[in-house]
Design an enzyme around this catalytic site. Sequence first.
Site, PDB file in Angstrom:
ATOM      1  CB  THR A 150      -0.831  -0.016   1.308  1.00 28.84           C
ATOM      2  OG1 THR A 150      -1.746  -1.100   1.262  1.00 28.84           O
ATOM      3  CG2 THR A 150      -1.599   1.260   1.533  1.00 28.84           C
ATOM      4  N   GLY A 185      -5.401  -5.929   5.487  1.00 29.33           N
ATOM      5  CA  GLY A 185      -6.542  -5.042   5.706  1.00 29.33           C
ATOM      6  C   GLY A 185      -7.592  -5.631   6.614  1.00 29.33           C
ATOM      7  N   GLY A 200      -0.632  -3.210   5.340  1.00 29.02           N
ATOM      8  CA  GLY A 200      -0.593  -4.588   5.828  1.00 29.02           C
ATOM      9  C   GLY A 200      -1.905  -5.284   5.556  1.00 29.02           C
ATOM     10  CG  ASP A 251      -6.196  -1.303   5.766  1.00 30.27           C
ATOM     11  OD1 ASP A 251      -6.008  -2.196   4.915  1.00 30.27           O
ATOM     12  OD2 ASP A 251      -5.325  -0.457   6.057  1.00 30.27           O
TER      13      ASP A 251
HETATM   14  N1  GLY Z   1      -3.786  -2.661   3.574  1.00 32.90           N
HETATM   15  C1  GLY Z   1      -4.236  -2.795   2.263  1.00 32.90           C
HETATM   16  C2  GLY Z   1      -5.311  -3.756   2.111  1.00 32.90           C
HETATM   17  O1  GLY Z   1      -5.404  -4.737   2.837  1.00 32.90           O
HETATM   18  O2  GLY Z   1      -6.105  -3.554   1.230  1.00 32.90           O
END
Ligand code: GLY
Length: 285
Positions: free
Chosen positions: A156, A209, A207, A187
Amino acid sequence: MRTHHPVIIVHGGAGHPPEETLSKRLKGCEQAALIGWEILQKGKSALEAVEMAVIELEDNPLFNAGTGSTLNVHGQVEMDAAIMDGRTLKAGAVATVSRIRNPIHLARKVLEDGRHVLLGGEGAHRFARQSGVPEYPPESLIVEDARRRWEKQHGTVGCVALDQAGGIAVGTSTGGLFDKLPGRIGDSPLLGCGTYADDSGGVSCTGNGEAIIRVVMAKTTLDFMRAGSHPMDTAKKAVALLEEKTGGKGGLIIIDKNGKVGYARSTSEMPICVVSGPGKIFTDR
Ligand code: GLY
């Protein structure tokens, strides 16, 4: 009136990327942070700096956001992004967009429009057309490496900035998880989970989500910080909480209202770059 020395931090995603790409990723983070820094130096807003820094990361195919986003179970790109202004609590977010080169820019349009906070899927694309944001063929966002590089890994991009007027903003953008189901939202576009800013600071997470959502990680981190710990200790505490409560791995970046920076990860890598003071550059992995 100038009251603060600007500070900016960007991350290029927590994960286990191939070692040979690390120096290029660090360079990419540095370039993005410097773009934001120059905007802050001109006295412009943290929101502007965050948007432009994240656009730079989205346009870099080494990162899992915008061009170079990972693929879902059908081999398609579906991206999420959010941007938030800590002073006003105004925010904009988009989820599962597939034809937008810079989801963070569309998220900013949602913020400026002000009617809603989060738009998803076709509704977000319709809003893009109405707002003059161009759409591209989804294939143009897929780079060959994305088909291999991100298997079972996360990534991300994110940025937090403090401007000269003391304003804090945060932005996060992602292609999400490799092999995810169509329609899965992580997330990043959920305020309080992957992205949050208020008058105490701003946090961008990276990480797993599903794990990050369960502990409402970004807002929980700011609550820890408000209770008195330094952003660096706060970041470590939040990442430990993620692992303890969910078994999930990840990382995050923070800037507090005084310009103090924090970051932590539980993965093997999370490239970051901080620019502060008179343009002092600091990178870490
Ligand atoms: N942290 C990015 C996702 O899980 O979409």
